[in-house]
Write a protein that holds these residues in place. Sequence first.
Motif, PDB file in Angstrom:
ATOM      1  N   ASN A  60      -1.580   3.119  -2.376  1.00 44.08           N
ATOM      2  CA  ASN A  60      -2.322   4.167  -2.075  1.00 44.08           C
ATOM      3  C   ASN A  60      -1.098   5.262  -0.685  1.00 44.08           C
ATOM      4  O   ASN A  60      -2.051   6.719  -0.898  1.00 44.08           O
ATOM      5  CB  ASN A  60      -2.774   3.418  -0.206  1.00 44.08           C
ATOM      6  CG  ASN A  60      -3.843   4.393   0.496  1.00 44.08           C
ATOM      7  OD1 ASN A  60      -4.804   4.429  -0.590  1.00 44.08           O
ATOM      8  ND2 ASN A  60      -2.942   5.071   1.538  1.00 44.08           N
ATOM      9  N   ALA A  61       0.686   4.470  -1.106  1.00 45.18           N
ATOM     10  CA  ALA A  61       0.863   6.226  -0.186  1.00 45.18           C
ATOM     11  C   ALA A  61       0.901   7.530  -1.447  1.00 45.18           C
ATOM     12  O   ALA A  61       1.092   8.105  -0.937  1.00 45.18           O
ATOM     13  CB  ALA A  61       2.339   5.512   0.461  1.00 45.18           C
ATOM     14  N   ALA A  62       1.017   7.210  -2.767  1.00 46.10           N
ATOM     15  CA  ALA A  62       1.617   7.784  -3.842  1.00 46.10           C
ATOM     16  C   ALA A  62       0.080   8.915  -3.554  1.00 46.10           C
ATOM     17  O   ALA A  62       0.526   9.803  -3.855  1.00 46.10           O
ATOM     18  CB  ALA A  62       1.015   7.269  -5.179  1.00 46.10           C
TER      19      ALA A  62
ATOM     20  N   SER B 178      -1.779  -1.081   9.450  1.00 43.33           N
ATOM     21  CA  SER B 178      -3.035  -1.085  10.085  1.00 43.33           C
ATOM     22  C   SER B 178      -3.475   0.263  10.355  1.00 43.33           C
ATOM     23  O   SER B 178      -4.515  -0.128  10.755  1.00 43.33           O
ATOM     24  CB  SER B 178      -1.875  -1.073  11.246  1.00 43.33           C
ATOM     25  OG  SER B 178      -1.632  -2.844  11.750  1.00 43.33           O
ATOM     26  N   ALA B 179      -2.597   1.141   9.657  1.00 45.84           N
ATOM     27  CA  ALA B 179      -3.675   2.720   9.673  1.00 45.84           C
ATOM     28  C   ALA B 179      -4.263   2.661   8.670  1.00 45.84           C
ATOM     29  O   ALA B 179      -5.383   4.242   8.500  1.00 45.84           O
ATOM     30  CB  ALA B 179      -2.202   4.055  10.019  1.00 45.84           C
ATOM     31  N   THR B 180      -4.219   2.146   7.245  1.00 45.39           N
ATOM     32  CA  THR B 180      -4.739   2.017   6.341  1.00 45.39           C
ATOM     33  C   THR B 180      -5.830   1.633   5.907  1.00 45.39           C
ATOM     34  O   THR B 180      -5.723  -0.387   6.537  1.00 45.39           O
ATOM     35  CB  THR B 180      -3.681   2.037   5.011  1.00 45.39           C
ATOM     36  OG1 THR B 180      -2.932   2.792   5.095  1.00 45.39           O
ATOM     37  CG2 THR B 180      -4.208   2.081   3.781  1.00 45.39           C
ATOM     38  N   SER B 181      -7.279   1.523   5.311  1.00 48.61           N
ATOM     39  CA  SER B 181      -8.095   0.887   5.312  1.00 48.61           C
ATOM     40  C   SER B 181      -8.363   1.335   3.317  1.00 48.61           C
ATOM     41  O   SER B 181      -8.827   1.843   3.073  1.00 48.61           O
ATOM     42  CB  SER B 181      -9.605   2.012   6.086  1.00 48.61           C
ATOM     43  OG  SER B 181     -10.820   0.802   5.288  1.00 48.61           O
ATOM     44  N   LEU B 182      -7.944  -0.311   3.308  1.00 48.30           N
ATOM     45  CA  LEU B 182      -8.075  -0.075   1.481  1.00 48.30           C
ATOM     46  C   LEU B 182      -9.200  -0.698   0.802  1.00 48.30           C
ATOM     47  O   LEU B 182      -9.966  -0.823   1.375  1.00 48.30           O
ATOM     48  CB  LEU B 182      -6.702  -1.052   1.349  1.00 48.30           C
ATOM     49  CG  LEU B 182      -5.530  -1.150   0.849  1.00 48.30           C
ATOM     50  CD1 LEU B 182      -4.453  -2.252   0.815  1.00 48.30           C
ATOM     51  CD2 LEU B 182      -4.630   0.403   0.447  1.00 48.30           C
ATOM     52  N   SER B 183      -9.266   0.130   0.230  1.00 48.95           N
ATOM     53  CA  SER B 183     -11.029   0.191  -0.706  1.00 48.95           C
ATOM     54  C   SER B 183     -10.460  -0.951  -1.338  1.00 48.95           C
ATOM     55  O   SER B 183      -9.681  -1.211  -2.258  1.00 48.95           O
ATOM     56  CB  SER B 183     -11.354   1.238  -1.088  1.00 48.95           C
ATOM     57  OG  SER B 183     -12.424   1.004  -1.576  1.00 48.95           O
ATOM     58  N   ASN B 184     -12.042  -2.278  -1.971  1.00 54.10           N
ATOM     59  CA  ASN B 184     -12.299  -3.436  -2.915  1.00 54.10           C
ATOM     60  C   ASN B 184     -13.161  -2.489  -3.858  1.00 54.10           C
ATOM     61  O   ASN B 184     -13.747  -3.079  -4.772  1.00 54.10           O
ATOM     62  CB  ASN B 184     -12.349  -4.265  -1.842  1.00 54.10           C
ATOM     63  CG  ASN B 184     -11.671  -5.016  -0.779  1.00 54.10           C
ATOM     64  OD1 ASN B 184      -9.951  -4.599  -1.148  1.00 54.10           O
ATOM     65  ND2 ASN B 184     -11.615  -5.428   0.170  1.00 54.10           N
TER      66      ASN B 184
ATOM     67  N   GLN C 244      -1.546  -6.999  -1.539  1.00 56.58           N
ATOM     68  CA  GLN C 244      -2.507  -5.867  -0.199  1.00 56.58           C
ATOM     69  C   GLN C 244      -0.508  -5.061   0.229  1.00 56.58           C
ATOM     70  O   GLN C 244      -1.502  -3.687   0.056  1.00 56.58           O
ATOM     71  CB  GLN C 244      -1.996  -6.338   0.890  1.00 56.58           C
ATOM     72  CG  GLN C 244      -2.969  -5.992   2.104  1.00 56.58           C
ATOM     73  CD  GLN C 244      -2.965  -6.809   3.188  1.00 56.58           C
ATOM     74  OE1 GLN C 244      -3.507  -7.698   2.267  1.00 56.58           O
ATOM     75  NE2 GLN C 244      -3.259  -5.757   4.117  1.00 56.58           N
ATOM     76  N   ALA C 245       0.495  -5.184  -0.182  1.00 59.62           N
ATOM     77  CA  ALA C 245       1.832  -4.853  -0.413  1.00 59.62           C
ATOM     78  C   ALA C 245       1.512  -3.785  -1.027  1.00 59.62           C
ATOM     79  O   ALA C 245       2.246  -2.365  -1.397  1.00 59.62           O
ATOM     80  CB  ALA C 245       2.830  -5.307  -0.101  1.00 59.62           C
ATOM     81  N   VAL C 246       1.344  -3.737  -2.895  1.00 56.42           N
ATOM     82  CA  VAL C 246       1.804  -2.781  -4.222  1.00 56.42           C
ATOM     83  C   VAL C 246       0.137  -2.426  -3.835  1.00 56.42           C
ATOM     84  O   VAL C 246       0.690  -0.606  -3.564  1.00 56.42           O
ATOM     85  CB  VAL C 246       1.351  -4.218  -4.790  1.00 56.42           C
ATOM     86  CG1 VAL C 246       0.529  -3.350  -5.878  1.00 56.42           C
ATOM     87  CG2 VAL C 246       1.962  -5.014  -5.185  1.00 56.42           C
TER      88      VAL C 246
END
Length: 583
Positions: free
Chosen positions: A86-88, A289-295, A79-81
Amino acid sequence: MRFFKTFLAVLLGLVVFFGICFIVLLGIIGKAISSETVTIAPNGILVLQTSQAFSEQKIVNPLAAFLKDESSEVPGLYQAVRLIENAATDDNIKGIYLKVDGSGNGFAGNEELRNALLRFRKSGKFVYAYGEVMPQQAYYLATAADKVYLNPKGGVDFSGFSTQLTFFKGALEKLEIQPEIFYCGKFKSATEPLRENQMTDANRIQTNQFLGELYSNYLSGIAKARHLDTATLHGYANQNLIQEATDALKYKLVDGLKYDDEVIAELKNKTGLGSDDKVNFVSLLKYNSATSLSNGTGESKIALIYAQGDIIGGESDKRNVIASENYIQDIRRAREDKNVKAIVFRVNSGGGSALASEVIWRELSLAKKVKPVVVSMGDYAASGGYYISCMADSIFAQPNTLTGSIGVFGIMFNLQSFFKNKVGVTFDGVKTAPYADLGSISRPLTEVEKRFVQNGVDSIYSSFKSRVVAGRKLDPAVVDSIAQGRVWSGTDALKLGLVDRIGGINDALDCAARLAKVSSYRMVEYPEIKDKFSRLLKNVSEEVQVRMVKKELGVNYDLYEQLKTIQEMPREVQARLPFSYRF
């Protein structure tokens, strides 16, 4: 009358006290269950601390606010990776500030994070690293940055790798406790702390080999990042040249010596802020907390099953434990779900119960018959951790993963002399068969009983090797030569055929998708995270106890963990690493 007044006063006090506690508890639970929307303001800089430890799967901890932690959820390693990736592409994130303040993760975990930072840099955004005192593994992570800054009075540890085992044989002899040890494999050193006063020659050979491979990978990564050669870096360590901050600058390990305020000033300039403006630092926990990562999307799914910790039989609610019954259910659920097209089994384990490993191996083998199974190895996938990996269609490891250790052992303790001579306790009894009390701590094993136990250990070792022969499609003689309980680095394991590829979780997922012939999919994760309220009730004592013990013991906590492992080790045959390696 006075008694009743006192009694009522005490009773009223207890009612008030527990009432306040109940209200506080409701507040904690309410905060844990409530979900506040967190947003990221523009011109943000993502802050990643090298001391932040990441488990394989995210940790949901409703007590975080009570324990003064920043977030009720700590992302897992993958998740950290994904957050870094995502930040990129996030317009609100301009770069990453890497705070080098300790080393929270193992070799392979750091490799995953470091590779994610290197990919982030390809987006054109910056990565700056700063620290006061940089441990070796933290410095390795820092070398993924564009700029590495060090406090002028700080330092970089660049002294080379070492590992140390603790031996208890002398203490057991003083206590008149006799360990009765059975093992297979000349390199199976897990029992050495109980039967030797120092490392055996075989253990020294294997440790020199894999430690050298870990060090080689470490130096190669730094050499490439810092535009140096590995021979030069070897010299720095061998001659102990990096003693002061100025040495780190002189020998090009860092780009500058700056104080914290000077680095922040440079970050302001980098993001177009004025000297009086405040930098919008965004912690990774806040960003999570602010990011919704897509699965992913679509009906097709790939199951990512995390397996971290000791392998044990039965069921368990503990975190970071691979309980066979729990994992049978998760693997079976993924196997029987027709929308799950492949399974990625993420293993980070030094092993444990040989029987539990066999049970998990069986369930994965059944899954492999109907859909692809790919293994991704973390810091460790050794002994029982390799047992549950060897059947996969494809195995990925990092170059600094520790794997192999194909061997087993069993330990029993004879405490007869200890009880009689130290405590004054003796034992007596009756039995209906000669071996009814086999394994009792009240007496030593007979020679016949020792043969029984050793035969059992030999049988399990033979089964273990046969699983590797079938899973890796290797000749039995080859497996026997590379087994013997020997620990290998991921680099050597690739050469020997124990793994198929060097790579991380992303690579394993891509491979699984190719094998399943799916171009798009949704990722589903197992084990399922328990609901917050349930986790709150179950983990209160565990969280508080661990923190208190660590605080009191400090650097001695590792020794406490080893002693605890010995005490809790069941009498069944074990397939596990030599307790733990500390580097």
